[in-house]
Motif scaffolding. Structure first.
Motif, PDB file in Angstrom:
ATOM      1  N   GLN A   2      -4.220   5.773  -2.003  1.00  0.00           N
ATOM      2  CA  GLN A   2      -4.087   4.684  -1.037  1.00  0.00           C
ATOM      3  C   GLN A   2      -3.753   3.367  -1.727  1.00  0.00           C
ATOM      4  OE1 GLN A   2      -7.433   4.365   1.521  1.00  0.00           O
ATOM      5  NE2 GLN A   2      -6.531   2.796   2.840  1.00  0.00           N
ATOM      6  N   ARG A   3      -2.805   2.638  -1.161  1.00  0.00           N
ATOM      7  CA  ARG A   3      -2.442   1.328  -1.685  1.00  0.00           C
ATOM      8  C   ARG A   3      -3.573   0.324  -1.419  1.00  0.00           C
ATOM      9  NH1 ARG A   3       2.852   0.528  -3.189  1.00  0.00           N
ATOM     10  NH2 ARG A   3       2.738  -1.702  -2.663  1.00  0.00           N
ATOM     11  N   THR A  24       0.444  -5.314   0.271  1.00  0.00           N
ATOM     12  CA  THR A  24      -0.322  -4.278  -0.426  1.00  0.00           C
ATOM     13  C   THR A  24       0.142  -4.189  -1.868  1.00  0.00           C
ATOM     14  OG1 THR A  24       1.207  -2.489   0.199  1.00  0.00           O
ATOM     15  CG2 THR A  24      -0.672  -2.923   1.671  1.00  0.00           C
ATOM     16  N   ALA A  27      -1.385   1.622  -5.654  1.00  0.00           N
ATOM     17  CA  ALA A  27      -2.688   2.282  -5.737  1.00  0.00           C
ATOM     18  C   ALA A  27      -3.256   2.196  -7.149  1.00  0.00           C
ATOM     19  CB  ALA A  27      -2.560   3.741  -5.312  1.00  0.00           C
TER      20      ALA A  27
END
Length: 349
Positions: A2-3, A24, A27
């Motif tokens: 997940q970022r 964002t 990750a």
């Protein structure tokens, strides 16, 4: 994976103003560290980049490469830092780790170096890397500087550009007790150059462009203050560290150097109006040398930080918030700035 959700202050064009910006980050990788940013210095380089004065900027852009904060999370194979450690990030966040500059600890000269902002991240699908005017950043552990637990993060932050940019050429030119050093330009970079040169034992003169900062320079330890370079003729300096971010004639400063002296350039004016230097000025000036210096590698940056803390060398700062960035940029471009502005990120969101 997940970022990482992030927020910062971005400019969307060279004519734009800074605005809050949600985005964002990539990750958390196995050797990455997620840093909670507490402070980020504002450098004149930020202004040049934000306004596309060196090259066409990548927008939206979140500048900032003088970052100090606290480790929030570490990747599965990261071993150098633990959650809660104080850390810093400077002008670049990655490199190839295989080329000659990387092996020599001059990662800033790596052809694949990823600069902290306004630069494609070659190691993460070429996405533009966002800088430190933000609440967090994700960085490979090999490009992070360790900060002692009791060090003042607000004053530490500017050292990751203003500190290393001036420390590195002084070391390169082997400044020591008795060396006669001149500091050309007395702002965010210049006052750090003065402090480092004094700590190395040098006799230091400041070459300004007016009388405005004479009292401050002398109070900080300068032996001489010249309000114009022509007034400094005959000073016979061994080294001049030029931090000037506007156009000027380099030959005027060669005239102030002793035989065999050096002119180190760290200030970088806009590309459309650069400093001038003629071949004849080099030929007729007595084995004098002119060289440029670009920040420093990770190893030297850690050395600079340790030296700074040992000698209690910190920048003169003014704390601001993200809402003040446009005002600060105006001050920096209209000669209203004293020394270094630092964004308190915790008070900015």
């Amino acid at each position: 994976m997940q970022r990482i959700e992030a927020k910062g202050f971005a400019i969307h064009s060279k004519e734009g103003k800074f605005q809050p910006h949600d985005f964002t980050r990539h990750a958390l990788g196995e050797k990455d560290v997620l840093i909670d940013i507490h402070y980020c210095g504002i450098c004149h380089s930020d202004v040049h980049s934000a306004y596309s004065e060196w090259h066409d900027g990548i927008y939206p852009m979140i500048p900032g490469h003088e970052i100090a904060g606290v480790v929030k999370e570490v990747g599965a194979h990261a071993r150098k830092f633990r959650v809660g450690d104080k850390v810093g990030v400077g002008c670049f966040v990655n490199s190839c780790k295989e080329c000659a500059p990387c092996h020599d600890h001059y990662e800033q000269f790596c052809k694949k170096a990823v600069y902290t902002y306004d630069c494609p991240d070659h190691f993460h699908n070429g996405e533009p890397h966002m800088g430190g005017y933000s609440n967090c950043i994700v960085v490979d552990e090999d490009y992070i500087i360790r900060i002692p637990h009791d060090a003042p993060l607000d004053k530490i932050a500017p050292l990751f550009c203003a500190g290393i940019t001036t420390y590195s050429p002084l070391k390169f030119s082997k400044v020591k007790a008795g060396t006669k050093v001149g500091i050309a330009g007395f702002g965010g970079l210049g006052h750090m150059g003065l402090k480092y040169a004094l700590a190395m034992g040098a006799e230091v003169s400041v070459i300004g462009r007016s009388e405005a900062k004479k009292e401050m320079a002398l109070k900080m330890g300068a032996k001489h203050y010249y309000s114009d370079v022509k007034d400094a003729k005959g000073a016979n300096l061994d080294l001049i560290l030029s931090t000037i971010p506007t156009p000027y004639n380099m030959a005027d400063y060669l005239n102030v150097l002793a035989y065999g002296g050096e002119l180190a350039i760290v200030g970088l004016p806009p590309r459309d109006n650069p400093p001038s230097l003629s071949a004849s000025a080099l030929i007729w000036h007595g084995h004098k040398k002119v060289y440029g210096s670009l920040i420093g590698g990770i190893k030297e940056t850690q050395e600079m930080l340790d030296f700074s803390i040992l000698h209690n060398i910190y920048p003169e700062i003014e704390l601001v918030t993200g809402q003040d960035i446009d005002r600060v940029y105006h001050d920096l471009t209209h000669s209203n700035a004293q020394f270094r502005y630092v964004i308190d990120m915790k008070k900015s969101f």
